[in-house]
Design a protein around this motif. Structure first.
Motif, mmCIF file in Angstrom:
data_model
loop_
_atom_site.group_PDB
_atom_site.id
_atom_site.type_symbol
_atom_site.label_atom_id
_atom_site.label_comp_id
_atom_site.label_asym_id
_atom_site.label_seq_id
_atom_site.Cartn_x
_atom_site.Cartn_y
_atom_site.Cartn_z
ATOM 1 N N ILE A 211 0.730 -1.379 -0.349
ATOM 2 C CA ILE A 211 -0.350 0.092 0.363
ATOM 3 C C ILE A 211 0.730 1.208 0.172
ATOM 4 C CG2 ILE A 211 -1.918 1.304 2.124
ATOM 5 C CD1 ILE A 211 -2.490 -2.161 2.907
ATOM 6 N N PRO A 212 0.472 2.524 -0.650
ATOM 7 C CA PRO A 212 1.189 3.270 -1.182
ATOM 8 C C PRO A 212 1.797 3.892 0.574
ATOM 9 C CG PRO A 212 -0.540 3.862 -2.576
ATOM 10 C CD PRO A 212 -0.509 2.223 -1.503
ATOM 11 N N GLN A 213 2.819 4.959 1.145
ATOM 12 C CA GLN A 213 3.237 4.955 2.158
ATOM 13 C C GLN A 213 2.152 6.425 2.490
ATOM 14 O OE1 GLN A 213 7.032 5.306 1.979
ATOM 15 N NE2 GLN A 213 7.622 3.902 2.866
ATOM 16 N N ASN A 214 1.808 7.187 1.739
ATOM 17 C CA ASN A 214 0.957 7.886 1.905
ATOM 18 C C ASN A 214 -1.184 7.857 2.484
ATOM 19 O OD1 ASN A 214 0.046 7.468 -0.604
ATOM 20 N ND2 ASN A 214 0.724 9.615 -1.402
ATOM 21 N N GLN A 215 -1.623 6.256 2.397
ATOM 22 C CA GLN A 215 -2.414 6.518 2.531
ATOM 23 C C GLN A 215 -2.301 4.962 3.967
ATOM 24 O OE1 GLN A 215 -4.752 4.680 -0.498
ATOM 25 N NE2 GLN A 215 -3.427 5.501 -1.877
ATOM 26 N N PRO A 216 -1.875 5.545 5.208
ATOM 27 C CA PRO A 216 -2.402 4.946 6.232
ATOM 28 C C PRO A 216 -3.998 4.461 6.915
ATOM 29 C CG PRO A 216 -1.572 7.048 6.539
ATOM 30 C CD PRO A 216 -1.841 6.919 4.849
ATOM 31 N N GLU A 217 -4.796 5.067 6.444
ATOM 32 C CA GLU A 217 -6.264 5.119 6.123
ATOM 33 C C GLU A 217 -5.828 3.581 6.185
ATOM 34 O OE1 GLU A 217 -5.083 7.428 4.956
ATOM 35 O OE2 GLU A 217 -5.886 9.541 6.230
ATOM 36 N N THR A 218 -6.130 3.766 4.597
ATOM 37 C CA THR A 218 -5.855 2.735 3.733
ATOM 38 C C THR A 218 -5.369 1.101 4.290
ATOM 39 O OG1 THR A 218 -6.182 3.629 1.216
ATOM 40 C CG2 THR A 218 -5.272 1.191 1.374
#
Length: 248
Positions: A211-218
């Motif tokens: 998962i992209p590092q800028n999507q912690p919510e995901t």
């Protein structure tokens, strides 16, 4: 000039953060990249994607109330797709490694891969130590070759070019066993009732969803959904379907 550079860098960081936030919404479509060429994890059958990873991600999507949009891409392009913002997640039998963690986040591990032993159910090999002095088929160019050489020096390696040839030798008894990746071994044992995968693994390497590092919510939502599908029994059903049930 220094001020401008710092301002530009701050803008890039802010934009990346905003894109990550916009990519996540409770009901937003989850864009998932995969390389569907690795049965039984993901492959194409009758023109449709299928496999353990595919079924699991669809189950996670239902648990989150999010639609899954699949994007096909070569394996080497999976992580770059996340970094460029083309996708929200990559699922394609990806091992969790420290090197990959430098550029992407991972979900909790969802399946233990690694090297295993495929052998006859009624054969002489019941434990890893039983391989000493036995003929063990391995595919040239894979991790299995050097791992056996370094860690099981008493094994008589039978090195072959093709994956299927390795399985065939173990099947007809010209090799006492084959050492290969767990998913492929499990799939072969599933379709050949006289074969078994030893429960004790040679190595354990966990699969994770990148998962992209800028999507912690995901990442947080995926982990919560994984807990849910395990608690409700869906995960175990998929493991049985793809790795344990005999093909009909």
């Amino acid at each position: 000039m220094l001020i401008r550079r710092r301002f530009f860098a701050a803008c890039v960081l802010l934009t990346s953060s905003l894109l990550g936030s916009l990519a996540y919404a409770d009901n937003a479509t989850l864009r998932v990249v995969t390389d569907a060429t690795f049965p039984p994890m993901e492959f194409v059958k009758d023109g449709q994607r299928t496999g353990f990873d595919i079924d699991l991600v669809e189950a996670l999507g239902r648990a989150m109330g999010r639609k899954i949009e699949w994007i096909d891409i070569d394996f080497k392009g999976l992580i770059p797709a996340l970094q460029s913002g083309r996708a929200d997640m990559a699922v394609s039998a990806i091992y969790i490694t420290d090197e990959r963690r430098k550029v992407v986040d991972f979900s909790d591990a969802y399946y233990a891969g690694g090297l295993v032993v495929l052998t006859k159910k009624d054969g002489a090999i019941k434990t890893l130590k039983d391989m000493d002095g036995k003929k063990v088929a391995v595919q040239v160019g894979t991790k299995s070759v050097n791992f056996l050489k370094d860690n099981f020096p008493k094994v008589e390696r039978v090195e072959v070019e093709k994956n299927q040839e390795m399985f065939n030798l173990a099947q007809i008894g010209r090799a006492d066993a084959a050492v290969t990746g767990k998913p492929a071994a499990k799939l072969y044992a599933q379709t050949h009732p006289d074969m078994i995968v030893l429960p004790e693994q040679i190595t354990v390497e966990d699969y994770g969803m990148a998962i992209p590092q800028n999507q912690p919510e995901t990442t947080k939502a995926i982990n919560a959904a994984l807990v849910k599908v395990k608690a409700e029994g869906t995960y175990d059903q998929l493991v049985k379907k793809w790795f344990e049930s005999q093909a009909k």
